[in-house]
Design an enzyme around this catalytic site. Structure first.
Site, short mmCIF file in Angstrom:
data_model
loop_
_atom_site.label_atom_id
_atom_site.label_comp_id
_atom_site.label_asym_id
_atom_site.label_seq_id
_atom_site.Cartn_x
_atom_site.Cartn_y
_atom_site.Cartn_z
N LYS A 88 -45.12 13.10 25.02
CA LYS A 88 -45.61 14.19 24.17
C LYS A 88 -46.63 15.10 24.87
O LYS A 88 -46.67 16.29 24.60
CB LYS A 88 -46.23 13.64 22.88
CG LYS A 88 -45.19 13.14 21.88
CD LYS A 88 -45.89 12.72 20.59
CE LYS A 88 -44.89 12.21 19.58
NZ LYS A 88 -45.53 11.85 18.31
N ASP A 98 -45.93 16.93 13.92
CA ASP A 98 -46.53 15.73 13.33
C ASP A 98 -47.65 16.13 12.37
O ASP A 98 -47.85 15.52 11.32
CB ASP A 98 -47.13 14.82 14.42
CG ASP A 98 -46.06 14.05 15.17
OD1 ASP A 98 -44.97 13.83 14.60
OD2 ASP A 98 -46.32 13.66 16.33
N1 LIG Z 1 -44.84 8.64 10.65
C1 LIG Z 1 -44.70 9.51 11.61
O1 LIG Z 1 -44.07 10.57 11.47
C2 LIG Z 1 -45.37 9.27 12.95
C3 LIG Z 1 -45.57 10.35 13.82
C4 LIG Z 1 -46.22 10.10 15.04
C5 LIG Z 1 -46.59 8.81 15.37
N2 LIG Z 1 -46.33 7.79 14.50
C6 LIG Z 1 -46.72 6.42 14.83
O2 LIG Z 1 -48.10 6.42 15.11
C7 LIG Z 1 -48.41 5.35 16.00
C8 LIG Z 1 -49.33 5.84 17.10
O3 LIG Z 1 -48.67 6.83 17.85
P1 LIG Z 1 -49.52 7.71 18.89
O4 LIG Z 1 -48.56 8.72 19.44
O5 LIG Z 1 -50.79 8.16 18.29
O6 LIG Z 1 -49.82 6.60 20.03
P2 LIG Z 1 -50.94 6.67 21.18
O7 LIG Z 1 -51.21 8.08 21.55
O8 LIG Z 1 -50.47 5.71 22.22
O9 LIG Z 1 -52.28 6.10 20.49
C9 LIG Z 1 -52.36 4.76 20.06
C10 LIG Z 1 -53.68 4.53 19.31
O10 LIG Z 1 -53.60 3.20 18.78
C11 LIG Z 1 -54.69 2.43 19.27
N3 LIG Z 1 -54.24 1.05 19.51
C12 LIG Z 1 -53.12 0.69 20.20
N4 LIG Z 1 -53.02 -0.65 20.19
C13 LIG Z 1 -54.10 -1.12 19.50
C14 LIG Z 1 -54.54 -2.42 19.15
N5 LIG Z 1 -53.86 -3.53 19.53
N6 LIG Z 1 -55.68 -2.56 18.41
C15 LIG Z 1 -56.37 -1.45 18.02
N7 LIG Z 1 -56.00 -0.19 18.33
C16 LIG Z 1 -54.87 -0.03 19.07
C17 LIG Z 1 -55.12 3.10 20.55
O11 LIG Z 1 -56.45 2.75 20.80
P3 LIG Z 1 -57.09 2.80 22.30
O12 LIG Z 1 -57.54 4.23 22.49
O13 LIG Z 1 -58.21 1.83 22.23
O14 LIG Z 1 -55.98 2.41 23.24
C18 LIG Z 1 -54.93 4.57 20.16
O15 LIG Z 1 -55.99 5.01 19.36
C19 LIG Z 1 -47.04 4.82 16.49
O16 LIG Z 1 -46.75 3.65 15.79
C20 LIG Z 1 -46.07 5.93 16.11
O17 LIG Z 1 -44.77 5.43 15.86
C21 LIG Z 1 -45.76 8.01 13.29
#
Ligand SMILES: NC(=O)c1ccc[n+]([C@@H]2O[C@H](COP(=O)([O-])OP(=O)(O)OC[C@H]3O[C@@H](n4cnc5c(N)ncnc54)[C@H](OP(=O)(O)O)[C@@H]3O)[C@@H](O)[C@H]2O)c1
Length: 273
Positions: free
Chosen positions: A69, A105
């Site tokens: 992204k 999003d």
């Molecule tokens: N419903 C929808 O339309 C939609 C749209 C977009 C995304 N999503 C979902 O949103 C989620 C995140 O996506 P993203 O693009 O934001 O991912 P990302 O950019 O990789 O960010 C992940 C976030 O989660 C935290 N995290 C990861 N593992 C963790 C753990 N074990 N304990 C605590 N915090 C943790 C990370 O913290 P750190 O900074 O400490 O690593 C970071 O803040 C995914 O599951 C995705 O499928 C859903």
């Protein structure tokens, strides 16, 4: 459907991509709208090659997902203001050879929230500081919501809080926060780890509206806890459908068949479970 010389090609690029529900959602939308188009999943490691392929083959548009992204931005001809501010793009439109980037999003989350609550003047605690948190944070700030950011890594959380001009709260202190809205944006609690939650449940208080961006499972551990506290809850499906509907509008200029898209995703979730 008939695939012929006029069929438009769309897709999703990411890695891994095998669990993506976007093909089910968008093919149902194309079919319901009578559009001669198909949408497929591309597992992409070589992003540069992928973008050249989109241009060379005239692929009309793609969704972009983890981990591309942010990395996709330098390859595009233009990125809209919101995508630039968020620093992430989840939608590419191929406009006669010019690749235009958008972030849907943010609008997806906004529409899912607006179905349940009036936003201006509310306070919101966002858990997480990744791409989803950034999209939601910038959009809510523009809608007059007072934000707090909590995240596992302080540095990333403080960076996002700084960009949004709001306080950062370490996760262990989050239970003291009074907020109207609690939005969980990490992947913690997603299938097959449904028994997990990214923070201590005592952050949840009666009267909060609690949203989880995860949609597999639809009711995460967090949402179960919130329901037990009598909170109103929002699962991640609404955001997913609305961000997809906005992609459909950007690609086709047509209003998206929301209920058809929702039904297709619900059926795909049932098939996968
Ligand atoms: N419903 C929808 O339309 C939609 C749209 C977009 C995304 N999503 C979902 O949103 C989620 C995140 O996506 P993203 O693009 O934001 O991912 P990302 O950019 O990789 O960010 C992940 C976030 O989660 C935290 N995290 C990861 N593992 C963790 C753990 N074990 N304990 C605590 N915090 C943790 C990370 O913290 P750190 O900074 O400490 O690593 C970071 O803040 C995914 O599951 C995705 O499928 C859903």
């Amino acid at each position: 459907m008939i695939i012929d010389q006029k069929t438009e090609l769309y897709g999703v690029v990411g890695n891994p991509i095998v669990h993506s529900l976007s093909p089910a959602m968008h093919n149902a939308a194309f079919s319901a709208s009578g559009r001669n188009a198909v949408y497929v999943a591309f597992e992409v490691r070589d992003l540069d090659g992928c973008i050249r392929g989109i241009r060379a083959l005239g692929i009309r548009g793609v969704s972009v997902t983890i981990p591309h992204k942010s990395a996709v931005i330098p390859f595009l001809d233009e990125v809209d203001c919101l995508g630039k501010r968020i620093g992430a793009v989840n939608t590419v439109v191929n406009d006669h050879g010019r690749l235009l980037g958008y972030n849907t999003d943010a609008v997806g989350a906004l529409k899912a929230l607006e179905e349940k609550i009036e936003l201006p003047g509310r306070t919101c605690l966002i858990i997480g500081a990744g791409g989803a948190a950034r999209a939601i944070g910038f959009m809510l700030r523009d809608y007059g919501v007072y934000l707090r950011i909590s995240n596992r890594s302080h540095r990333r959380g403080e960076d996002l809080a700084g960009a949004l001009g709001c306080p950062f709260v370490p996760l262990r202190e989050a239970k003291g926060i009074q907020a109207d809205l609690l939005i969980q944006t990490t992947p913690v609690g997603m299938y097959p780890h449904e028994d997990q939650c990214s923070f201590s449940p005592d952050v949840v208080r009666k009267g909060m509206l609690v949203m989880d961006v995860i949609y597999n499972p639809l009711e995460t551990k967090l949402l179960k806890i919130a329901r037990a506290h009598g909170c109103l809850t929002i699962d991640g499906l609404g955001m997913f459908i609305h961000q997809g509907a906005e992609q459909f509008r950007l690609w086709t200029g047509l209003e998206a068949p929301l209920s058809v898209m929702r039904q297709a995703v619900e059926q795909a979730l049932k098939r996968n479970s």
